[in-house]
Design a protein around this motif. Structure first.
Motif, short mmCIF file in Angstrom:
data_model
loop_
_atom_site.label_atom_id
_atom_site.label_comp_id
_atom_site.label_asym_id
_atom_site.label_seq_id
_atom_site.Cartn_x
_atom_site.Cartn_y
_atom_site.Cartn_z
N LEU A 157 0.83 -1.21 0.00
CA LEU A 157 0.00 0.00 0.00
C LEU A 157 0.87 1.26 0.00
CD1 LEU A 157 -2.70 -1.09 2.59
CD2 LEU A 157 -3.01 -0.84 0.12
N ASP A 158 1.89 1.26 0.86
CA ASP A 158 2.79 2.43 0.90
C ASP A 158 3.60 2.55 -0.38
OD1 ASP A 158 1.89 3.34 3.33
OD2 ASP A 158 3.46 2.35 4.49
N LYS A 159 4.01 1.42 -0.96
CA LYS A 159 4.72 1.48 -2.24
C LYS A 159 3.86 2.16 -3.29
CE LYS A 159 7.57 -2.62 -1.73
NZ LYS A 159 7.84 -3.99 -2.18
N ARG A 160 2.59 1.75 -3.37
CA ARG A 160 1.70 2.35 -4.37
C ARG A 160 1.51 3.84 -4.11
NH1 ARG A 160 -1.09 -2.74 -4.10
NH2 ARG A 160 -2.60 -1.90 -2.63
N ARG A 161 1.41 4.22 -2.84
CA ARG A 161 1.26 5.65 -2.51
C ARG A 161 2.49 6.43 -2.99
NH1 ARG A 161 -0.71 3.41 2.83
NH2 ARG A 161 -2.95 3.69 2.73
N ILE A 162 3.66 5.88 -2.73
CA ILE A 162 4.91 6.54 -3.11
C ILE A 162 5.03 6.62 -4.64
CG2 ILE A 162 7.43 6.31 -3.13
CD1 ILE A 162 7.13 5.06 -0.27
N LEU B 195 7.10 9.82 10.30
CA LEU B 195 6.03 9.21 9.54
C LEU B 195 4.72 9.25 10.32
CD1 LEU B 195 8.01 6.09 8.32
CD2 LEU B 195 7.70 8.26 7.15
N ALA B 196 3.63 9.39 9.62
CA ALA B 196 2.31 9.39 10.24
C ALA B 196 1.82 7.95 10.36
CB ALA B 196 1.34 10.20 9.40
N ARG B 197 0.87 7.74 11.28
CA ARG B 197 0.36 6.39 11.49
C ARG B 197 -1.00 6.17 10.83
NH1 ARG B 197 2.30 5.01 17.62
NH2 ARG B 197 4.48 5.42 17.19
N ASN B 198 -1.87 7.17 10.88
CA ASN B 198 -3.19 6.92 10.30
C ASN B 198 -3.15 7.15 8.79
OD1 ASN B 198 -4.21 9.50 9.43
ND2 ASN B 198 -4.61 10.03 11.56
N ALA C 15 -4.99 8.70 6.41
CA ALA C 15 -5.11 10.02 5.77
C ALA C 15 -3.84 10.85 5.95
CB ALA C 15 -6.32 10.77 6.34
N GLN C 16 -3.30 10.84 7.17
CA GLN C 16 -2.06 11.59 7.41
C GLN C 16 -0.89 10.95 6.68
OE1 GLN C 16 -1.82 11.59 11.69
NE2 GLN C 16 -2.84 13.57 11.85
N LYS C 17 -0.88 9.63 6.59
CA LYS C 17 0.21 8.93 5.90
C LYS C 17 0.24 9.32 4.43
CE LYS C 17 0.94 4.60 6.90
NZ LYS C 17 0.89 3.13 6.94
N GLU C 18 -0.94 9.34 3.80
CA GLU C 18 -1.04 9.72 2.38
C GLU C 18 -0.48 11.13 2.16
OE1 GLU C 18 -2.44 8.84 -1.57
OE2 GLU C 18 -3.08 7.63 0.13
N ALA C 19 -0.90 12.06 3.01
CA ALA C 19 -0.42 13.44 2.89
C ALA C 19 1.07 13.53 3.15
CB ALA C 19 -1.19 14.34 3.86
N ARG C 20 1.55 12.79 4.12
CA ARG C 20 2.98 12.83 4.47
C ARG C 20 3.84 12.26 3.34
NH1 ARG C 20 6.29 15.88 7.35
NH2 ARG C 20 7.73 14.70 8.59
N ILE C 21 3.39 11.19 2.71
CA ILE C 21 4.13 10.61 1.58
C ILE C 21 4.18 11.61 0.44
CG2 ILE C 21 3.96 8.87 -0.25
CD1 ILE C 21 3.15 6.86 1.97
N LYS C 22 3.07 12.27 0.15
CA LYS C 22 3.07 13.29 -0.91
C LYS C 22 4.04 14.41 -0.57
CE LYS C 22 -1.59 12.49 -2.62
NZ LYS C 22 -2.97 13.00 -2.69
N GLU C 23 4.08 14.79 0.70
CA GLU C 23 5.01 15.84 1.12
C GLU C 23 6.46 15.40 0.93
OE1 GLU C 23 6.18 18.52 5.06
OE2 GLU C 23 4.76 16.87 5.27
N PHE C 24 6.78 14.16 1.36
CA PHE C 24 8.13 13.62 1.18
C PHE C 24 8.53 13.68 -0.29
CE2 PHE C 24 8.36 12.07 5.42
CZ PHE C 24 9.58 11.45 5.63
#
Length: 182
Positions: free
Chosen positions: A56-61, A154-157, A159-168
Motif C-alpha cells: 500500500l505504501d509502495k503504491r502511494r509513493i 512518519l504518520a500512522r493513520n 489520511a495523514q500517511k497519504e499526505a505525508r508521503i506526498k510531502e516527502f
C-alpha cells in the motif's frame, strides 16, 4: 487542576511539534549526465520490489512520484530514458519526558493526600522516523544518474500517511533536475 492543565498543554505541544516536523531533503547526481535528454520514465520493478514497506505504501509513493514527474513534463513509457526505483529505511525513536514538577518530592510520587494518579510519572512516546530514497537510473547505460533523499517523521493513520508521503516526494522532487553548473 491548574497543574493538570499545564501538563496536558505540555503534552499537546510535544505531540504537535513532533507531528509537524519538516522533511529534510538532499540530492546527489552524476555531473556528467545531461538531464535535458531525459523525457520518459518507467518504474524499475526489480528495485521497487526490494523496498521493505507495505505494498500500500509502495503504491502511494509511486503514485506521488508519477504525479511529480508528469508535472515536470515527463511521459510514462515502455521504452523509457529513466528508470525510477525507491528504497526506504526507518527506525523507532523513543522519547521519555519527566513531568515531575511542582512542590513535593522529585521523581516518583510525592507526599501528602490528594496527589492524583500518575502524578510525577515519566511519559514515554515512540515515533517512527523514516527515509525515502528516489533513484533515477539512465535506462540505456543502467547507471544511477540522480538520487534524492527525504527524512522525517512518519504518520500512522491512513489520511495523514497519504499526505505525508506526498510531502516527502514533493520535497525530494523539488531537487530534480539539478541546477546547471555555472
Amino acid at each position: 487542576m491548574k497543574k493538570l492543565l499545564k501538563t496536558l498543554s505540555l503534552i499537546a505541544l510535544i505531540v504537535s511539534l513532533s507531528s509537524c516536523s519538516s522533511v529534510r531533503v538532499a540530492s546527489d547526481y552524476d555531473n556528467k549526465a545531461d538531464f535535458n535528454t531525459y523525457k520518459t520514465f518507467a518504474f524499475f520493478k526489480t528495485g521497487i520490489d526490494k523496498a521493505e514497506i507495505s505494498d500500500l505504501d509502495k503504491r502511494r509513493i509511486l503514485r506521488a512520484i508519477e504525479t511529480q514527474l508528469l508535472s515536470k513534463g515527463f511521459t510514462k513509457s515502455e521504452n523509457p530514458d529513466l528508470l525510477v526505483s525507491i528504497f526506504t529505511k526507518s527506525h523507532q525513536r523513543v522519547s521519555v519526558y519527566n513531568n515531575a514538577w511542582g512542590w513535593g518530592n522529585w521523581g516518583w510520587g510525592g507526599f501528602g493526600p490528594g496527589w492524583g494518579w500518575g502524578w510525577n510519572q515519566p511519559m514515554v512516546s515512540t515515533s517512527t522516523q523514516g527515509s525515502l530514497f528516489v533513484d533515477l537510473i539512465d535506462a540505456n547505460k543502467k547507471e544511477l544518474v540522480w538520487q534524492g533523499t527525504g527524512s522525517g517523521y512518519l504518520a500512522r493513520n491512513t489520511a495523514q500517511k497519504e499526505a505525508r508521503i506526498k510531502e516527502f516526494v514533493s520535497k525530494i522532487m523539488e531537487k530534480y533536475p539539478p541546477e546547471p553548473k555555472k
